[in-house]
Design a protein around this motif. Structure first.
Motif, PDB file in Angstrom:
ATOM      1  N   SER A   7       0.828  -1.203   0.000  1.00  0.00           N
ATOM      2  CA  SER A   7       0.000   0.000   0.000  1.00  0.00           C
ATOM      3  C   SER A   7       0.863   1.253   0.000  1.00  0.00           C
ATOM      4  CB  SER A   7      -0.938   0.005   1.208  1.00  0.00           C
ATOM      5  OG  SER A   7      -1.867  -1.048   1.127  1.00  0.00           O
ATOM      6  N   ALA A   8       1.958   1.216   0.764  1.00  0.00           N
ATOM      7  CA  ALA A   8       2.870   2.363   0.797  1.00  0.00           C
ATOM      8  C   ALA A   8       3.488   2.603  -0.578  1.00  0.00           C
ATOM      9  CB  ALA A   8       3.954   2.139   1.841  1.00  0.00           C
ATOM     10  N   GLU A   9       3.817   1.523  -1.283  1.00  0.00           N
ATOM     11  CA  GLU A   9       4.377   1.677  -2.621  1.00  0.00           C
ATOM     12  C   GLU A   9       3.352   2.261  -3.595  1.00  0.00           C
ATOM     13  OE1 GLU A   9       5.989  -2.127  -3.701  1.00  0.00           O
ATOM     14  OE2 GLU A   9       7.944  -1.662  -2.798  1.00  0.00           O
ATOM     15  N   HIS A  10       2.098   1.832  -3.470  1.00  0.00           N
ATOM     16  CA  HIS A  10       1.059   2.368  -4.351  1.00  0.00           C
ATOM     17  C   HIS A  10       0.873   3.864  -4.125  1.00  0.00           C
ATOM     18  CE1 HIS A  10      -0.811  -1.897  -4.750  1.00  0.00           C
ATOM     19  NE2 HIS A  10       0.187  -1.705  -5.577  1.00  0.00           N
ATOM     20  N   VAL A  11       0.856   4.287  -2.874  1.00  0.00           N
ATOM     21  CA  VAL A  11       0.703   5.716  -2.596  1.00  0.00           C
ATOM     22  C   VAL A  11       1.909   6.487  -3.123  1.00  0.00           C
ATOM     23  CG1 VAL A  11       0.502   7.458  -0.778  1.00  0.00           C
ATOM     24  CG2 VAL A  11      -0.825   5.349  -0.635  1.00  0.00           C
ATOM     25  N   ALA A  12       3.100   5.920  -2.989  1.00  0.00           N
ATOM     26  CA  ALA A  12       4.284   6.575  -3.547  1.00  0.00           C
ATOM     27  C   ALA A  12       4.172   6.700  -5.066  1.00  0.00           C
ATOM     28  CB  ALA A  12       5.542   5.800  -3.169  1.00  0.00           C
ATOM     29  N   LEU A  13       3.629   5.674  -5.720  1.00  0.00           N
ATOM     30  CA  LEU A  13       3.402   5.752  -7.168  1.00  0.00           C
ATOM     31  C   LEU A  13       2.447   6.887  -7.502  1.00  0.00           C
ATOM     32  CD1 LEU A  13       3.512   4.702 -10.095  1.00  0.00           C
ATOM     33  CD2 LEU A  13       1.673   3.093  -9.472  1.00  0.00           C
ATOM     34  N   PHE A  14       1.362   6.999  -6.754  1.00  0.00           N
ATOM     35  CA  PHE A  14       0.382   8.061  -7.023  1.00  0.00           C
ATOM     36  C   PHE A  14       1.027   9.442  -6.832  1.00  0.00           C
ATOM     37  CE2 PHE A  14      -2.989   4.877  -5.337  1.00  0.00           C
ATOM     38  CZ  PHE A  14      -2.916   4.164  -6.517  1.00  0.00           C
ATOM     39  N   ARG A  15       1.871   9.580  -5.818  1.00  0.00           N
ATOM     40  CA  ARG A  15       2.544  10.864  -5.590  1.00  0.00           C
ATOM     41  C   ARG A  15       3.559  11.162  -6.690  1.00  0.00           C
ATOM     42  NH1 ARG A  15       3.216   9.773   0.878  1.00  0.00           N
ATOM     43  NH2 ARG A  15       1.269  10.736   1.539  1.00  0.00           N
ATOM     44  N   ALA A  16       4.260  10.121  -7.153  1.00  0.00           N
ATOM     45  CA  ALA A  16       5.218  10.323  -8.237  1.00  0.00           C
ATOM     46  C   ALA A  16       4.511  10.737  -9.518  1.00  0.00           C
ATOM     47  CB  ALA A  16       6.023   9.042  -8.463  1.00  0.00           C
ATOM     48  N   LEU A  17       3.364  10.136  -9.797  1.00  0.00           N
ATOM     49  CA  LEU A  17       2.598  10.526 -10.981  1.00  0.00           C
ATOM     50  C   LEU A  17       2.092  11.962 -10.853  1.00  0.00           C
ATOM     51  CD1 LEU A  17       0.545   7.255 -11.571  1.00  0.00           C
ATOM     52  CD2 LEU A  17       2.347   8.171 -13.053  1.00  0.00           C
ATOM     53  N   GLU A  18       1.710  12.364  -9.658  1.00  0.00           N
ATOM     54  CA  GLU A  18       1.268  13.748  -9.449  1.00  0.00           C
ATOM     55  C   GLU A  18       2.435  14.701  -9.664  1.00  0.00           C
ATOM     56  OE1 GLU A  18      -1.528  16.742  -8.680  1.00  0.00           O
ATOM     57  OE2 GLU A  18      -1.803  14.589  -9.033  1.00  0.00           O
ATOM     58  N   HIS A  19       3.602  14.336  -9.174  1.00  0.00           N
ATOM     59  CA  HIS A  19       4.783  15.185  -9.360  1.00  0.00           C
ATOM     60  C   HIS A  19       5.104  15.365 -10.842  1.00  0.00           C
ATOM     61  CE1 HIS A  19       8.757  16.899  -8.474  1.00  0.00           C
ATOM     62  NE2 HIS A  19       9.219  16.117  -9.442  1.00  0.00           N
ATOM     63  N   SER A  20       4.839  14.344 -11.651  1.00  0.00           N
ATOM     64  CA  SER A  20       5.206  14.406 -13.066  1.00  0.00           C
ATOM     65  C   SER A  20       4.252  15.254 -13.901  1.00  0.00           C
ATOM     66  CB  SER A  20       5.294  12.988 -13.655  1.00  0.00           C
ATOM     67  OG  SER A  20       4.015  12.394 -13.762  1.00  0.00           O
ATOM     68  N   ARG A  21       3.137  15.700 -13.321  1.00  0.00           N
ATOM     69  CA  ARG A  21       2.252  16.618 -14.042  1.00  0.00           C
ATOM     70  C   ARG A  21       2.990  17.940 -14.263  1.00  0.00           C
ATOM     71  NH1 ARG A  21      -3.357  14.662 -13.391  1.00  0.00           N
ATOM     72  NH2 ARG A  21      -3.998  16.575 -14.412  1.00  0.00           N
ATOM     73  N   ARG A  22       2.748  18.591 -15.371  1.00  0.00           N
ATOM     74  CA  ARG A  22       3.550  19.771 -15.710  1.00  0.00           C
ATOM     75  C   ARG A  22       2.978  21.076 -15.173  1.00  0.00           C
ATOM     76  NH1 ARG A  22       6.017  19.005 -21.812  1.00  0.00           N
ATOM     77  NH2 ARG A  22       7.156  17.080 -21.376  1.00  0.00           N
ATOM     78  N   HIS A  23       1.670  21.268 -15.283  1.00  0.00           N
ATOM     79  CA  HIS A  23       1.123  22.607 -15.049  1.00  0.00           C
ATOM     80  C   HIS A  23       0.091  22.671 -13.921  1.00  0.00           C
ATOM     81  CE1 HIS A  23       3.206  23.705 -18.675  1.00  0.00           C
ATOM     82  NE2 HIS A  23       2.504  22.839 -19.390  1.00  0.00           N
ATOM     83  N   ASP A  24      -0.465  21.541 -13.513  1.00  0.00           N
ATOM     84  CA  ASP A  24      -1.576  21.613 -12.560  1.00  0.00           C
ATOM     85  C   ASP A  24      -1.419  20.610 -11.422  1.00  0.00           C
ATOM     86  OD1 ASP A  24      -1.939  19.339 -14.048  1.00  0.00           O
ATOM     87  OD2 ASP A  24      -4.046  19.702 -14.541  1.00  0.00           O
ATOM     88  N   ARG A  25      -0.166  20.361 -11.011  1.00  0.00           N
ATOM     89  CA  ARG A  25       0.034  19.411  -9.930  1.00  0.00           C
ATOM     90  C   ARG A  25      -0.290  20.050  -8.582  1.00  0.00           C
ATOM     91  NH1 ARG A  25       6.632  18.816 -10.350  1.00  0.00           N
ATOM     92  NH2 ARG A  25       7.201  20.814  -9.393  1.00  0.00           N
ATOM     93  N   LEU A  26      -0.655  19.205  -7.639  1.00  0.00           N
ATOM     94  CA  LEU A  26      -1.016  19.685  -6.302  1.00  0.00           C
ATOM     95  C   LEU A  26       0.200  19.898  -5.414  1.00  0.00           C
ATOM     96  CD1 LEU A  26      -4.123  17.459  -5.475  1.00  0.00           C
ATOM     97  CD2 LEU A  26      -4.061  19.768  -6.433  1.00  0.00           C
ATOM     98  N   PHE A  27       1.286  19.210  -5.690  1.00  0.00           N
ATOM     99  CA  PHE A  27       2.483  19.307  -4.866  1.00  0.00           C
ATOM    100  C   PHE A  27       3.656  18.748  -5.658  1.00  0.00           C
ATOM    101  CE2 PHE A  27       0.188  15.406  -3.935  1.00  0.00           C
ATOM    102  CZ  PHE A  27       1.144  14.437  -4.208  1.00  0.00           C
ATOM    103  N   ALA A  28       4.843  19.026  -5.179  1.00  0.00           N
ATOM    104  CA  ALA A  28       6.063  18.470  -5.754  1.00  0.00           C
ATOM    105  C   ALA A  28       6.636  17.430  -4.792  1.00  0.00           C
ATOM    106  CB  ALA A  28       7.083  19.576  -6.008  1.00  0.00           C
ATOM    107  N   ASP A  29       7.020  16.286  -5.328  1.00  0.00           N
ATOM    108  CA  ASP A  29       7.653  15.241  -4.522  1.00  0.00           C
ATOM    109  C   ASP A  29       8.680  14.531  -5.397  1.00  0.00           C
ATOM    110  OD1 ASP A  29       8.443  13.201  -2.882  1.00  0.00           O
ATOM    111  OD2 ASP A  29       6.432  12.554  -2.330  1.00  0.00           O
TER     112      ASP A  29
END
Length: 282
Positions: A7-29
């Motif tokens: 589960s921790a790995e899945h959440v890390a994946l979701f955060r990494a995908l969010e970080h890879s957004r270019r213009h409308d991400r919620l946070f940087a990680d």
């Protein structure tokens, strides 16, 4: 638990995908990808192409009903904001309780940061990323005493702290949750803040009509980490009060999506009404 938490790995994946957004991400990680096994790292690398990113997100949201991905990223942003507010108000210690692959200790500046987690998950994390001054505290909340371990690592019970307990309570027993909250109430100085997530108990006992709950729960069961505990939102204030904590905020990830996703025009990402974030003062 023999290895690190899936589960921790899945959440890390979701955060990494969010970080890879270019213009409308919620946070940087920027460290999220380093938390991942090679296969997931390849997914994140491919997601740097916008069209591929959109396809990956649609695939996850379609095949994992209930909104685990979007729920994870909006709760991350909400908790970030509450942590920063607590530090600005005078908290001098950050505790990531059941830290998993959370990188807040690197993303948000705090005078001192502690990461408390199951030894197996913590060992994996320490292999994948540098400590960066974080104080690691190996604790299995199901069996180990929290307060002595934190204090042995240098936690100051006389100084205000902000504690994040994200994505953990729903995997514990009622006894372990109770023991941990009582330990925190006895340990935290006045002016401290506790931020934690939980699952609405109605999603576990079948009394709530929530979209996607069966599919999400089935997915974590297949991963060997079934949900075991939940609170009834209407009873949470009284429950915390009995343990010396004062509830100040309680909202769902769907409520958080209205605050964080909708203003960005991100209206087609499912979030869960049954997955909730609570804030309490010591």
């Amino acid at each position: 638990m023999r290895g690190s938490s899936r589960s921790a790995e899945h959440v890390a994946l979701f955060r990494a995908l969010e970080h890879s957004r270019r213009h409308d991400r919620l946070f940087a990680d920027g460290l999220a990808t380093r938390m991942l096994p090679p296969g997931y790292r390849a997914v994140v690398a491919a997601s740097r192409v916008p069209a591929v990113h959109r396809w990956i997100v649609r695939y996850i949201d379609t095949h994992y009903a209930g909104g685990p991905r979007a729920s994870a990223v909006v709760r991350t942003r909400l908790i970030d904001d509450r942590v920063e507010a607590a530090l600005a108000a005078g908290a001098t210690q950050l505790v990531l309780l059941g830290a998993g692959f959370d990188n807040r200790a690197h993303r948000i500046a705090a005078p001192v940061a502690f990461e408390v987690d199951h030894p197996a998950t913590q060992a994996t994390k320490r292999r994948r990323a540098p400590a960066g001054g974080v104080r690691f505290v190996p604790v299995d909340l199901a069996v180990d005493a929290l307060a002595p371990a934190l204090q042995a690592a240098g936690f100051d019970a006389a100084a205000p702290a902000v504690v994040v307990w994200e994505g953990v309570t729903n995997y514990l027993t009622a006894e372990a949750v109770d023991t941990t909250l009582r330990a925190l109430a006895g340990l935290l100085a006045p002016g401290s803040t506790l931020i934690f997530t939980y699952v609405d108990r109605a999603a576990l006992d079948g009394t709530g009509a929530f979209d996607g709950v069966a599919e999400w729960h089935a997915a974590v069961q297949r991963g060997g980490e079934p949900w075991t505990f939940g609170f009834k939102p209407a009873q949470l204030r009284g429950y915390l009060s009995e343990r010396g904590l004062h509830l100040t905020e309680d909202l769902s990830t769907r409520d958080a999506a209205a605050v964080y996703l909708r203003p960005l025009g991100r209206t087609d990402e499912p979030t869960a009404e049954f997955y909730r974030i609570a804030v309490a003062d010591a």
